[in-house]
Design a protein around this motif. Structure first.
Motif, mmCIF file in Angstrom:
data_model
loop_
_atom_site.group_PDB
_atom_site.id
_atom_site.type_symbol
_atom_site.label_atom_id
_atom_site.label_comp_id
_atom_site.label_asym_id
_atom_site.label_seq_id
_atom_site.Cartn_x
_atom_site.Cartn_y
_atom_site.Cartn_z
ATOM 1 N N ALA A 168 0.825 -1.215 0.000
ATOM 2 C CA ALA A 168 0.000 0.000 0.000
ATOM 3 C C ALA A 168 0.859 1.265 0.000
ATOM 4 C CB ALA A 168 -0.953 -0.002 1.183
ATOM 5 N N SER A 169 1.985 1.240 0.707
ATOM 6 C CA SER A 169 2.886 2.398 0.711
ATOM 7 C C SER A 169 3.536 2.572 -0.651
ATOM 8 C CB SER A 169 3.970 2.235 1.778
ATOM 9 O OG SER A 169 3.402 2.312 3.053
ATOM 10 N N GLN A 170 3.905 1.469 -1.269
ATOM 11 C CA GLN A 170 4.487 1.544 -2.613
ATOM 12 C C GLN A 170 3.482 2.157 -3.584
ATOM 13 O OE1 GLN A 170 5.804 -2.366 -3.788
ATOM 14 N NE2 GLN A 170 6.744 -2.707 -1.811
ATOM 15 N N ASP A 171 2.240 1.690 -3.518
ATOM 16 C CA ASP A 171 1.192 2.228 -4.387
ATOM 17 C C ASP A 171 0.933 3.703 -4.099
ATOM 18 O OD1 ASP A 171 0.969 -0.303 -5.498
ATOM 19 O OD2 ASP A 171 -0.853 -0.817 -4.375
ATOM 20 N N ALA A 172 0.955 4.078 -2.830
ATOM 21 C CA ALA A 172 0.700 5.464 -2.448
ATOM 22 C C ALA A 172 1.747 6.407 -3.041
ATOM 23 C CB ALA A 172 0.671 5.604 -0.933
ATOM 24 N N LEU A 173 2.987 5.938 -3.130
ATOM 25 C CA LEU A 173 4.048 6.777 -3.696
ATOM 26 C C LEU A 173 3.800 7.113 -5.162
ATOM 27 C CD1 LEU A 173 7.199 5.195 -2.047
ATOM 28 C CD2 LEU A 173 6.304 7.501 -1.676
ATOM 29 N N LEU A 174 2.968 6.331 -5.822
ATOM 30 C CA LEU A 174 2.684 6.549 -7.242
ATOM 31 C C LEU A 174 1.509 7.494 -7.475
ATOM 32 C CD1 LEU A 174 3.100 2.855 -8.441
ATOM 33 C CD2 LEU A 174 4.791 4.704 -8.514
ATOM 34 N N THR A 175 0.854 7.941 -6.412
ATOM 35 C CA THR A 175 -0.304 8.819 -6.558
ATOM 36 C C THR A 175 0.107 10.284 -6.467
ATOM 37 O OG1 THR A 175 -0.877 9.035 -4.220
ATOM 38 C CG2 THR A 175 -1.718 7.077 -5.381
ATOM 39 N N ASP A 176 -0.829 11.143 -6.790
ATOM 40 C CA ASP A 176 -0.627 12.592 -6.661
ATOM 41 C C ASP A 176 -1.230 13.134 -5.370
ATOM 42 O OD1 ASP A 176 0.668 12.771 -9.124
ATOM 43 O OD2 ASP A 176 -1.214 13.067 -10.211
ATOM 44 N N TRP A 177 -1.764 12.277 -4.529
ATOM 45 C CA TRP A 177 -2.425 12.681 -3.295
ATOM 46 C C TRP A 177 -1.419 12.726 -2.162
ATOM 47 C CZ3 TRP A 177 -6.283 8.258 -4.418
ATOM 48 C CH2 TRP A 177 -7.128 8.631 -5.450
ATOM 49 N N ASP A 178 -0.952 13.916 -1.865
ATOM 50 C CA ASP A 178 0.096 14.080 -0.861
ATOM 51 C C ASP A 178 -0.327 13.575 0.519
ATOM 52 O OD1 ASP A 178 2.777 15.024 -0.173
ATOM 53 O OD2 ASP A 178 1.714 16.498 1.052
ATOM 54 N N GLU A 233 3.324 2.815 7.656
ATOM 55 C CA GLU A 233 4.370 1.802 7.459
ATOM 56 C C GLU A 233 5.558 2.051 8.376
ATOM 57 O OE1 GLU A 233 6.530 -1.246 6.956
ATOM 58 O OE2 GLU A 233 4.446 -1.091 6.377
ATOM 59 N N ILE A 234 5.932 3.291 8.562
ATOM 60 C CA ILE A 234 7.049 3.595 9.459
ATOM 61 C C ILE A 234 6.691 3.199 10.894
ATOM 62 C CG2 ILE A 234 8.338 5.516 10.500
ATOM 63 C CD1 ILE A 234 8.403 6.708 7.598
ATOM 64 N N LEU A 235 5.466 3.438 11.300
ATOM 65 C CA LEU A 235 5.040 3.036 12.653
ATOM 66 C C LEU A 235 5.082 1.518 12.838
ATOM 67 C CD1 LEU A 235 2.082 5.516 13.201
ATOM 68 C CD2 LEU A 235 4.209 5.434 14.520
ATOM 69 N N LEU A 236 4.860 0.773 11.760
ATOM 70 C CA LEU A 236 4.852 -0.690 11.826
ATOM 71 C C LEU A 236 6.244 -1.299 11.636
ATOM 72 C CD1 LEU A 236 1.635 -1.383 9.735
ATOM 73 C CD2 LEU A 236 1.896 -1.552 12.224
ATOM 74 N N ALA A 237 7.195 -0.483 11.202
ATOM 75 C CA ALA A 237 8.538 -0.974 10.902
ATOM 76 C C ALA A 237 9.314 -1.304 12.186
ATOM 77 C CB ALA A 237 9.301 0.068 10.088
ATOM 78 N N HIS A 238 10.325 -2.139 12.022
ATOM 79 C CA HIS A 238 11.172 -2.584 13.150
ATOM 80 C C HIS A 238 12.572 -1.988 13.008
ATOM 81 C CE1 HIS A 238 8.273 -5.625 14.490
ATOM 82 N NE2 HIS A 238 8.000 -5.743 13.197
ATOM 83 N N PRO A 239 12.836 -0.894 13.707
ATOM 84 C CA PRO A 239 14.190 -0.321 13.666
ATOM 85 C C PRO A 239 15.146 -1.189 14.485
ATOM 86 C CG PRO A 239 12.858 0.880 15.238
ATOM 87 C CD PRO A 239 11.955 -0.137 14.584
#
Length: 85
Positions: A56-66, A76-82
């Protein structure tokens, strides 16, 4: 905090701030090639891996909706494991 904690977990215990999460979103929008992004207090996040694991994040990067891009990347960053550096 255990090394398998998410950014959200770290946010809950004040290891990471909202401003630092917003800065990580800005970093993705500026340059997705950021592999070792210094998140906070010695925590490092691989932004490329975080986004690669979230269609979903990959797809979002392809949109024009900031706002949509920012919301999906923040999620996605909140779900990521640093990792602790």
């Amino acid at each position: 905090m255990a090394s398998n904690s998410t950014v959200s977990d770290l946010r809950k215990v004040s290891e990471v701030t909202d401003d630092e999460i917003t800065a990580a979103v800005d970093a993705v929008l500026a340059d997705l090639a950021s592999k070792a992004y210094p998140l906070a207090k010695g925590w490092v996040l691989d932004l490329v891996a975080a986004i690669a694991g979230h269609k979903a994040s990959q797809d979002a990067l392809l949109t024009d909706w900031d706002a949509y891009k920012r919301n999906m990347l923040r999620t996605e960053i909140l779900l990521a494991h640093p990792v602790k550096a």
